[in-house]
Enzyme design. Structure first.
Site, mmCIF file in Angstrom:
data_model
loop_
_atom_site.group_PDB
_atom_site.id
_atom_site.type_symbol
_atom_site.label_atom_id
_atom_site.label_comp_id
_atom_site.label_asym_id
_atom_site.label_seq_id
_atom_site.Cartn_x
_atom_site.Cartn_y
_atom_site.Cartn_z
ATOM 1 N N TYR A 6 10.444 36.458 -12.199
ATOM 2 C CA TYR A 6 9.615 35.263 -11.960
ATOM 3 C C TYR A 6 9.530 34.949 -10.463
ATOM 4 O O TYR A 6 8.445 34.683 -9.929
ATOM 5 C CB TYR A 6 10.238 34.109 -12.739
ATOM 6 C CG TYR A 6 9.542 32.781 -12.626
ATOM 7 C CD1 TYR A 6 8.343 32.534 -13.288
ATOM 8 C CD2 TYR A 6 10.106 31.743 -11.873
ATOM 9 C CE1 TYR A 6 7.719 31.297 -13.203
ATOM 10 C CE2 TYR A 6 9.495 30.503 -11.795
ATOM 11 C CZ TYR A 6 8.302 30.284 -12.452
ATOM 12 O OH TYR A 6 7.692 29.063 -12.364
ATOM 13 N N LYS B 26 6.213 34.847 -8.192
ATOM 14 C CA LYS B 26 5.797 33.602 -7.536
ATOM 15 C C LYS B 26 5.792 33.749 -6.013
ATOM 16 O O LYS B 26 5.022 33.063 -5.318
ATOM 17 C CB LYS B 26 6.692 32.444 -7.975
ATOM 18 C CG LYS B 26 6.472 32.006 -9.442
ATOM 19 C CD LYS B 26 5.043 31.570 -9.721
ATOM 20 C CE LYS B 26 4.913 30.676 -10.945
ATOM 21 N NZ LYS B 26 3.506 30.408 -11.317
HETATM 22 P P1 NAD Z 1 4.026 24.749 -19.993
HETATM 23 O O1 NAD Z 1 4.651 25.763 -20.867
HETATM 24 O O2 NAD Z 1 4.202 23.312 -20.318
HETATM 25 O O3 NAD Z 1 2.459 25.023 -19.832
HETATM 26 C C1 NAD Z 1 1.996 26.305 -19.481
HETATM 27 C C2 NAD Z 1 0.779 26.645 -20.316
HETATM 28 O O4 NAD Z 1 0.371 27.978 -19.952
HETATM 29 C C3 NAD Z 1 1.083 26.664 -21.823
HETATM 30 O O5 NAD Z 1 0.160 25.859 -22.526
HETATM 31 C C4 NAD Z 1 0.956 28.135 -22.205
HETATM 32 O O6 NAD Z 1 0.434 28.362 -23.516
HETATM 33 C C5 NAD Z 1 0.004 28.668 -21.136
HETATM 34 N N1 NAD Z 1 0.142 30.111 -20.971
HETATM 35 C C6 NAD Z 1 1.266 30.850 -20.878
HETATM 36 N N2 NAD Z 1 0.959 32.156 -20.805
HETATM 37 C C7 NAD Z 1 -0.392 32.234 -20.840
HETATM 38 C C8 NAD Z 1 -1.307 33.315 -20.809
HETATM 39 N N3 NAD Z 1 -0.888 34.584 -20.763
HETATM 40 N N4 NAD Z 1 -2.635 33.043 -20.862
HETATM 41 C C9 NAD Z 1 -3.086 31.758 -20.924
HETATM 42 N N5 NAD Z 1 -2.257 30.700 -20.988
HETATM 43 C C10 NAD Z 1 -0.926 30.946 -20.939
HETATM 44 O O7 NAD Z 1 4.597 25.047 -18.501
HETATM 45 P P2 NAD Z 1 4.427 24.254 -17.127
HETATM 46 O O8 NAD Z 1 5.782 23.844 -16.700
HETATM 47 O O9 NAD Z 1 3.330 23.259 -17.216
HETATM 48 O O10 NAD Z 1 4.000 25.461 -16.166
HETATM 49 C C11 NAD Z 1 2.737 25.526 -15.479
HETATM 50 C C12 NAD Z 1 2.896 26.398 -14.243
HETATM 51 O O11 NAD Z 1 3.815 25.773 -13.333
HETATM 52 C C13 NAD Z 1 3.453 27.784 -14.512
HETATM 53 O O12 NAD Z 1 2.811 28.737 -13.682
HETATM 54 C C14 NAD Z 1 4.908 27.654 -14.123
HETATM 55 O O13 NAD Z 1 5.487 28.895 -13.770
HETATM 56 C C15 NAD Z 1 4.776 26.722 -12.930
HETATM 57 N N6 NAD Z 1 6.013 26.036 -12.564
HETATM 58 C C16 NAD Z 1 6.574 25.123 -13.380
HETATM 59 C C17 NAD Z 1 7.757 24.492 -12.995
HETATM 60 C C18 NAD Z 1 8.441 23.449 -13.833
HETATM 61 O O14 NAD Z 1 9.490 22.938 -13.409
HETATM 62 N N7 NAD Z 1 7.922 23.098 -15.002
HETATM 63 C C19 NAD Z 1 8.341 24.808 -11.761
HETATM 64 C C20 NAD Z 1 7.719 25.744 -10.944
HETATM 65 C C21 NAD Z 1 6.543 26.343 -11.340
#
Ligand code: NAD
Length: 275
Positions: free
Chosen positions: A165, A169
């Site tokens: 990951y 990223k």
């Molecule tokens: P989440 O799981 O709540 O939402 C992510 C959404 O992406 C989900 O609805 C999922 O179905 C969709 N998804 C996953 N794989 C997919 C694919 N192959 N095609 C289409 N849709 C897909 O997660 P989140 O926390 O809202 O994450 C959103 C972004 O933020 C991600 O890129 C994650 O890596 C990044 N992020 C999150 C955090 C955190 O603390 N939550 C921290 C750093 C980065």
């Protein structure tokens, strides 16, 4: 009058979590939004939410990792709304292991969803954007378009258990800086937002220690153990995790006209987190 009236936005992974909040905020400022998610039902409900608040949206379900996805996604925006102004690469998840237990499948899955999929979407967007930018230049108009790629503090600072990951990223940051240089001539601002700790299903503390999500037929463990969550909060100057709404706000502000001279930057949305 919204700040994004007349704009067309495409958002991946917008069925839940941060992506959902991004889609709602873009729509609230007047953008027409193409809502993607792997899971059909959440994508449709976000479209309904937007429509019910008086906005415009259409859903584009499917995995961003499908080879034909990018063309379909960009094509839907231009066919339905006649343009493409804002691209948000947000879809993703985590699939953790220490290096000695990490399989090729885990490695490839993270690189595919976080890095290859945004690359394909941006590649598919290029002919549309360059054609529009050339026509606008010929008419003596300068129109800014916006790309925001979602990275992570893990991509900047590293995190044990997330070799796949964090590598993906970190790659998002390279992609952002390079594309900012390639697309300046089209007046496209390309930035990245690296989230710290945001409360979504990926980071919740599972009651029984066993939270999983299903992604493309795979059952994947997510969540952070409560002791580690408390330790993480102590490292955050603001002393708490962020909400999906706060995370989305920092993305959407980069799409506003106020950000027309900001490009090639990585904004850390982490409550002051610095390594
Ligand atoms: P989440 O799981 O709540 O939402 C992510 C959404 O992406 C989900 O609805 C999922 O179905 C969709 N998804 C996953 N794989 C997919 C694919 N192959 N095609 C289409 N849709 C897909 O997660 P989140 O926390 O809202 O994450 C959103 C972004 O933020 C991600 O890129 C994650 O890596 C990044 N992020 C999150 C955090 C955190 O603390 N939550 C921290 C750093 C980065």
């Amino acid at each position: 009058m919204g700040k994004l009236d007349g704009k067309t936005a495409i958002v991946t992974g917008a069925g839940r979590g941060i992506g959902r909040s991004i889609a709602l905020k873009l729509a609230a400022e007047g953008a027409a939004v193409v809502v993607n998610d792997l899971d059909t039902e959440p994508a449709h409900s976000v479209v309904i939410e937007i429509t019910e608040m008086g906005g415009t949206a259409v859903s584009c379900p499917g995995s961003v990792t499908e080879p034909e996805f990018a063309e379909r996604f960009v094509g839907l925006a231009t066919e339905q709304f006649g343009g493409l102004d804002i691209v948000i690469n947000n879809a993703g998840y985590t699939w953790d292991s220490v290096v000695q237990r990490m399989t090729d499948e885990q490695w490839d899955a993270m690189l595919d969803v976080h890095l290859k999929a945004p690359f394909r979407i941006l590649r598919a967007a290029q002919p549309v954007i360059s054609k529009l930018a050339k026509a606008e230049a010929a008419a003596g108009r300068r129109v800014h378009r916006k790309v925001v790629n979602i990275s992570s503090a893990t991509g900047l600072f590293g995190n044990a258990g997330q070799l796949n990951y964090s590598s993906a990223k970190a790659g998002v940051i390279g992609m952002t800086r390079t594309l900012a240089k390639e697309w300046g001539r089209y007046n496209v601002n390309v930035n990245a937002v690296a989230f710290g700790f945001i409360e979504t299903r990926l980071t919740e503390a599972p009651a029984d220690g066993n939270a999983t999500i299903e992604v493309e037929g795979r059952e994947i463990r997510v969540g952070v153990n409560p002791a580690l969550l408390d330790a993480m909060k102590m490292m955050i100057p603001l002393g708490r995790a962020g909400t999906p709404d706060e995370a989305a706000g920092s993305v959407v502000m980069l799409t506003y006209p106020e950000a027309d001279y900001v490009s090639g930057q990585v904004l850390v949305t982490g409550g002051g987190l610095a390594g």
